[in-house]
Every structure is written in structure tokens, then in C-alpha cells.
Design an enzyme around this catalytic site. Sequence first.
Site, PDB file in Angstrom:
ATOM      1  N   PRO A 269       0.852  -1.194   0.000  1.00 21.22           N
ATOM      2  CA  PRO A 269       0.000   0.000   0.000  1.00 21.22           C
ATOM      3  C   PRO A 269       0.882   1.237   0.000  1.00 21.22           C
ATOM      4  O   PRO A 269       1.773   1.370   0.847  1.00 21.22           O
ATOM      5  CB  PRO A 269      -0.784  -0.128   1.318  1.00 21.22           C
ATOM      6  CG  PRO A 269       0.066  -0.992   2.191  1.00 21.22           C
ATOM      7  CD  PRO A 269       0.832  -1.899   1.294  1.00 21.22           C
TER       8      PRO A 269
ATOM      9  N   CYS B  62       3.282   3.015   8.994  1.00 22.80           N
ATOM     10  CA  CYS B  62       3.483   4.293   8.315  1.00 22.80           C
ATOM     11  C   CYS B  62       4.031   5.328   9.296  1.00 22.80           C
ATOM     12  O   CYS B  62       3.453   5.532  10.368  1.00 22.80           O
ATOM     13  CB  CYS B  62       2.179   4.785   7.708  1.00 22.80           C
ATOM     14  SG  CYS B  62       2.354   6.356   6.825  1.00 22.80           S
TER      15      CYS B  62
ATOM     16  N   HIS C  27       7.875  -4.612   7.459  1.00 22.94           N
ATOM     17  CA  HIS C  27       8.850  -3.746   6.800  1.00 22.94           C
ATOM     18  C   HIS C  27      10.135  -3.828   7.612  1.00 22.94           C
ATOM     19  O   HIS C  27      10.161  -3.419   8.767  1.00 22.94           O
ATOM     20  CB  HIS C  27       8.318  -2.309   6.740  1.00 22.94           C
ATOM     21  CG  HIS C  27       9.157  -1.395   5.909  1.00 22.94           C
ATOM     22  ND1 HIS C  27       8.649  -0.266   5.313  1.00 22.94           N
ATOM     23  CD2 HIS C  27      10.458  -1.425   5.558  1.00 22.94           C
ATOM     24  CE1 HIS C  27       9.599   0.349   4.647  1.00 22.94           C
ATOM     25  NE2 HIS C  27      10.716  -0.340   4.792  1.00 22.94           N
TER      26      HIS C  27
END
Length: 327
Positions: free
Chosen positions: A13, A96, A167
Site C-alpha cells: 500500500p 506508516c 517492513h
Amino acid sequence: MNKNQSHRLSVAPMMDWTDRHCRYFHRLMSRRAMLYTEMVTAPAIVHGPKARLLDFSGEEHPVALQLGGSDPRELAAAVRIARPWGYDEVNLNCGCPSDRVQSGCFGAVLMKDPELVARCVTAMQAEADVPVTVKCRIGVDDQDEEAVLPEFIERLAAAGISCFIIHARKAWLQGLSPKENREIPPLNHDLVLRMKARFSGLTICLNGGVTDPDSARALLGQGLDGVMLGRAAYHDPGHSLIGADGLWGDEHVVTREQVVRQMLPYIGAHIAEGGRLHQITRHMLGLFHGLPGARGWRQVLSTKASRDGAGEDVVLEALAQVTRAAA
């Protein structure tokens, strides 16, 4: 497709990038890759224009909805609202690092509060009829990732989460921009690999530093269940996604020109509905990256796609720049 197969390759995303047009474009290159929406905040779904935020083309499957939020009730409401759209997965963003995400107390800052995340995913699962997954970092700021990441995974696994997309960088919430957070903190693939060895019953996927099917295959060969492509899939989608279905033993391969021509009916329908050409072609600029004619392809689309009345003819003009250069 079992849980260890559906995520073998996915496209991350990415805010302002992986909208429905981008995902349709990517789907033409890979029939198998899991595609993710841009992060959509739970408050936006609850209070905002639901169809505009959630609509997508049926050809995009498998496609996952990524949510941002930290209020369990609001996240549950967003999942309930989104259910009729038929996404294949709902993912909670715990990775994020942007300022606007921090101010809303969600994204990577949630790595600091696994108990809150556990309450969020429990509420989401109660409303979901598809798997709920989590995308996270290995840690944030001065956290000891060797301790924090396994504790985070263990707590959420106890809450019913069986798939994690990690991540493999820390997020620095102070002092680094979102762009710098994608590049400066060092990659730690080894830690993610050790999480797979430690939590063998979970689906563990790695994001960060993966650029093409070959680098994905190498990581899968070390035992990971999946790898996620990020910016490479956007800036050089042909190299990243064409042939990627071979990771499933699927021989589906298209040429870049075939992809362009397959986009034309979709583009025509979008324009007929009042859309603008550049809303789609902005995602296609990197298709011929590194190949003869790539500069001409980009120039034609960049200068002409935003003009009034621009349509499929502009795309064909841009394609001609490539075919002439390759002749």
C-alpha cells in the site's frame, strides 16, 4: 489458495500511488500478486464518501483493504461498512511513519502499544468475513527491535492474527521524513527471517529492499512465506511484476506493449464516465523504464495526458515512441 501461498508476492500500500487505476494496471502484469489499497483511515470510511473510498474493479482480486486507525470501535465500524465491497483481506497499518499518521495516533506509533493494537484487531475480526492482517515495522525510535518485534508478534498472534507483513526497517518518528524512513534506517532482513523460524506457524512476509521476482525468490527460498514489493513496483513495474507469477509456478507472461493495449478499454471506460486520462497514465510512466523509447513514452504522457479531451490516442502516440526506438 492456502495462507502460505496467497502472499508469496504482494504490492505494498503506497499513499497517492496504489489507487484503483494503479492496481488494475498492476493486475495486467501479475494475475497472482496480492494488491493493497492506499491506506484509508477508519474515520474517513465511517464519515466520508464510502463509494469513492472503497470502489474497485472486480479484475483487481486478490485485493486487500488497508486501514489506518487506533480506535477499536471505529476500526470495527469501518470493517463492517467495507464488507459488502468484497475485499479479500483487511490489513491494519502499524508501519506508516508520516506526521499526519502520528498525529492521529496510528501507523508506526502503534508499535509502542501492542495492547491497543490487540484490542483493535480483535474488534476488526469480529466484523470481518475475511482475514485480518497486520503490516508493521521491526520497531520505532530507540526500541530494541530484537525484543520488541517478537513481543509484538506474540501478542497479536494471541489475539488471532496469523499473517504479518514486516517492513524490515525501524521507523524514526522524530527527525526523519517519511521518504527518509523508507531509505535511511538499515534493512534487517535477518531479523524477519528469524521471526519466521521462531513463529513457524504464522505467515511471515517481508517488505523492504525487494525489487523483482529474482530477489523475491531468493527470500522465499530462505523460508519466508511472502515478500512485498514497494516503490520498485511503481517506478519499474514491468521489471518487478512481469513474470512474477512464476513464483506460483504460473507461466503467465505478457509484454509491455500488450499491457498498454489491454489498458485501452479501461481507459476508454474511465473517460466515458467523466474521468481524466492522466488519472490513469500517471501510474504507467515507468512501464518502459530503462528501455529504448522510455523517455519519449514519459514525455508524451506527461505533457499531453492532462489536456482537455485527451484519450486513448495519446497513449498510442506514447507507445509509438517506444516501438520506433526499438525498431
